[in-house]
Design a protein around this motif. Structure first.
Motif, PDB file in Angstrom:
ATOM      1  N   SER A  30       0.844  -1.194   0.000  1.00 44.13           N
ATOM      2  CA  SER A  30       0.000   0.000   0.000  1.00 44.13           C
ATOM      3  C   SER A  30       0.879   1.244   0.000  1.00 44.13           C
ATOM      4  O   SER A  30       1.937   1.269   0.639  1.00 44.13           O
ATOM      5  CB  SER A  30      -0.894   0.015   1.252  1.00 44.13           C
ATOM      6  OG  SER A  30      -1.725  -1.120   1.290  1.00 44.13           O
ATOM      7  N   LEU A  58       3.557   1.566   4.574  1.00 45.24           N
ATOM      8  CA  LEU A  58       3.487   0.913   5.879  1.00 45.24           C
ATOM      9  C   LEU A  58       4.827   0.280   6.221  1.00 45.24           C
ATOM     10  O   LEU A  58       5.425  -0.426   5.410  1.00 45.24           O
ATOM     11  CB  LEU A  58       2.391  -0.150   5.881  1.00 45.24           C
ATOM     12  CG  LEU A  58       0.957   0.351   5.634  1.00 45.24           C
ATOM     13  CD1 LEU A  58      -0.017  -0.827   5.644  1.00 45.24           C
ATOM     14  CD2 LEU A  58       0.552   1.395   6.658  1.00 45.24           C
ATOM     15  N   GLY A 112       4.488   4.466   7.993  1.00 53.06           N
ATOM     16  CA  GLY A 112       3.356   4.466   8.898  1.00 53.06           C
ATOM     17  C   GLY A 112       3.279   3.160   9.653  1.00 53.06           C
ATOM     18  O   GLY A 112       3.615   2.091   9.127  1.00 53.06           O
ATOM     19  N   ALA A 114       1.066   0.210  11.583  1.00 54.29           N
ATOM     20  CA  ALA A 114      -0.235  -0.424  11.363  1.00 54.29           C
ATOM     21  C   ALA A 114      -0.396  -1.583  12.322  1.00 54.29           C
ATOM     22  O   ALA A 114       0.582  -2.186  12.780  1.00 54.29           O
ATOM     23  CB  ALA A 114      -0.375  -0.893   9.916  1.00 54.29           C
ATOM     24  N   ASP A 118      -5.857  -1.584  10.849  1.00 54.45           N
ATOM     25  CA  ASP A 118      -5.837  -0.189  11.280  1.00 54.45           C
ATOM     26  C   ASP A 118      -4.470   0.444  11.034  1.00 54.45           C
ATOM     27  O   ASP A 118      -3.421  -0.174  11.284  1.00 54.45           O
ATOM     28  CB  ASP A 118      -6.132  -0.068  12.776  1.00 54.45           C
ATOM     29  CG  ASP A 118      -7.574  -0.352  13.120  1.00 54.45           C
ATOM     30  OD1 ASP A 118      -8.418  -0.334  12.201  1.00 54.45           O
ATOM     31  OD2 ASP A 118      -7.856  -0.602  14.298  1.00 54.45           O
ATOM     32  N   TRP A 119      -4.479   1.683  10.576  1.00 53.77           N
ATOM     33  CA  TRP A 119      -3.299   2.540  10.631  1.00 53.77           C
ATOM     34  C   TRP A 119      -3.212   3.087  12.048  1.00 53.77           C
ATOM     35  O   TRP A 119      -4.230   3.378  12.677  1.00 53.77           O
ATOM     36  CB  TRP A 119      -3.433   3.672   9.617  1.00 53.77           C
ATOM     37  CG  TRP A 119      -2.484   4.819   9.842  1.00 53.77           C
ATOM     38  CD1 TRP A 119      -1.175   4.876   9.506  1.00 53.77           C
ATOM     39  CD2 TRP A 119      -2.787   6.076  10.457  1.00 53.77           C
ATOM     40  NE1 TRP A 119      -0.630   6.087   9.867  1.00 53.77           N
ATOM     41  CE2 TRP A 119      -1.600   6.835  10.452  1.00 53.77           C
ATOM     42  CE3 TRP A 119      -3.944   6.627  11.013  1.00 53.77           C
ATOM     43  CZ2 TRP A 119      -1.549   8.123  10.991  1.00 53.77           C
ATOM     44  CZ3 TRP A 119      -3.881   7.905  11.538  1.00 53.77           C
ATOM     45  CH2 TRP A 119      -2.698   8.645  11.522  1.00 53.77           C
ATOM     46  N   ARG A 128      -6.009   5.721  15.975  1.00 53.00           N
ATOM     47  CA  ARG A 128      -6.146   4.727  14.910  1.00 53.00           C
ATOM     48  C   ARG A 128      -7.149   5.213  13.867  1.00 53.00           C
ATOM     49  O   ARG A 128      -8.015   6.036  14.150  1.00 53.00           O
ATOM     50  CB  ARG A 128      -6.625   3.384  15.468  1.00 53.00           C
ATOM     51  CG  ARG A 128      -5.613   2.676  16.347  1.00 53.00           C
ATOM     52  CD  ARG A 128      -6.228   1.467  17.028  1.00 53.00           C
ATOM     53  NE  ARG A 128      -5.231   0.707  17.740  1.00 53.00           N
ATOM     54  CZ  ARG A 128      -4.755  -0.469  17.355  1.00 53.00           C
ATOM     55  NH1 ARG A 128      -5.240  -1.041  16.257  1.00 53.00           N
ATOM     56  NH2 ARG A 128      -3.834  -1.098  18.058  1.00 53.00           N
ATOM     57  N   LEU A 131      -7.531   1.348   7.700  1.00 47.37           N
ATOM     58  CA  LEU A 131      -6.761   1.592   6.481  1.00 47.37           C
ATOM     59  C   LEU A 131      -7.664   1.943   5.306  1.00 47.37           C
ATOM     60  O   LEU A 131      -7.312   2.766   4.469  1.00 47.37           O
ATOM     61  CB  LEU A 131      -5.911   0.362   6.159  1.00 47.37           C
ATOM     62  CG  LEU A 131      -4.704   0.139   7.071  1.00 47.37           C
ATOM     63  CD1 LEU A 131      -4.113  -1.243   6.842  1.00 47.37           C
ATOM     64  CD2 LEU A 131      -3.654   1.216   6.847  1.00 47.37           C
ATOM     65  N   LEU A 134      -8.391   5.496   5.253  1.00 46.91           N
ATOM     66  CA  LEU A 134      -7.202   6.319   5.057  1.00 46.91           C
ATOM     67  C   LEU A 134      -7.052   6.760   3.611  1.00 46.91           C
ATOM     68  O   LEU A 134      -6.355   7.739   3.320  1.00 46.91           O
ATOM     69  CB  LEU A 134      -5.973   5.494   5.462  1.00 46.91           C
ATOM     70  CG  LEU A 134      -4.752   6.203   6.013  1.00 46.91           C
ATOM     71  CD1 LEU A 134      -5.065   6.781   7.381  1.00 46.91           C
ATOM     72  CD2 LEU A 134      -3.585   5.213   6.117  1.00 46.91           C
TER      73      LEU A 134
END
Length: 202
Positions: A30, A58, A112, A114, A118-119, A128, A131, A134
Motif C-alpha cells: 500500500s 506501511l 506508517g 499499522a 488499522d493505521w 487509529r 486503512l 485512510l
C-alpha cells in the motif's frame, strides 16, 4: 506555474506526481501520496511550490519496498538529527522519525505504523484509523491520504504552510472527518489546538 483553478487532472499531470506514480507502479504494498501534494489532489489545484513528494508506506511492508527498489539504492534520513546512511534491506525503520529517499528524484518515503486493518499514528500510538478510511483516490487512480489524516500530521508542526493547508482542507471535510480530527489535534492534556475553533466554524 501555480494553477489557480480547480482541475484535478492537471494536479495529477504535475511532473513530480507523474514521477512518483512511475516509481511506485507495480509496488505490491500500500502507498499513499501524503503532505502538501495530498492537499492539492483533494482541493483540485496546485496551490504552491513543493520541495518533494511525500509518499507514505506501511513499515510492515518494508520488505516489499526493498524488493520493488532492489536495483536502486535507498538512503535513510533520521529526521531528528539529520543523519543519513544507506538503507540495508531488512533493517527496521521507525515511523515518524526515519524516512527513505532515492539518490535522485522528488520522492521522500515516510513510514506508517499499522495493526491489523488499522493505521496507527506514530505519536503516542493511541490514534487509529481503518486503512480503508485512510485512502482517497484521484480521478486518474492515484492513492492519497484522506484529508483529516493529512491535517493530523500537520497539526503539530505549526508552520505557515500547514495553516494554509488547513484553511484549504477544512471546508471540504465531512462531519465524520471533523468529529474524528477535532479531539486529536492536540496531545492528551494539552491546551486546545488553534485549529479547534476554526474546525467547528466551517
Amino acid at each position: 506555474m501555480i494553477n489557480r483553478g480547480k482541475d484535478h487532472r492537471s494536479v495529477e499531470a504535475s511532473a513530480p506526481l507523474l514521477e512518483a506514480g512511475r516509481l511506485f507502479a507495480g509496488f505490491e504494498g500500500s502507498w499513499w501520496i501524503a503532505g502538501g501534494w495530498a492537499v492539492d489532489l483533494e482541493v483540485g489545484r496546485v496551490r504552491r511550490a513543493h520541495t518533494d513528494v511525500d509518499v507514505l508506506v506501511l513499515a510492515r511492508e518494508s520488505e516489499l519496498l526493498a524488493r520493488h527498489f532492489a536495483d536502486r539504492p535507498l538512503t535513510v534520513t533520521d529526521q531528528q538529527d539529520g543523519a543519513r546512511r544507506p538503507w540495508i534491506p531488512g533493517e527496521p525503520l521507525e515511523p515518524g522519525r526515519e524516512t527513505l529517499s532515492l539518490d535522485a528524484g522528488p520522492v521522500e518515503i515516510l513510514f506508517g505504523a499499522a495493526d491489523g486493518a488499522d493505521w496507527v499514528f506514530h505519536r503516542g500510538r493511541r490514534t487509529r484509523r481503518p486503512l480503508e478510511a485512510l485512502t482517497r483516490t484521484s480521478p486518474g487512480g492515484m492513492p492519497y491520504l484522506s484529508p483529516e489524516v493529512v491535517l493530523l500530521f500537520k497539526a503539530r508542526d505549526g508552520r505557515p504552510k500547514d495553516d494554509a493547508d488547513f484553511d484549504d482542507l477544512a471546508p471540504l471535510l465531512t462531519e465524520e472527518q471533523r468529529a474524528w480530527l477535532a479531539p486529536r489535534l492536540a496531545p492528551p492534556g494539552a491546551p486546545a489546538h488553534p485549529w479547534s475553533a476554526r474546525l467547528t466554524a466551517h
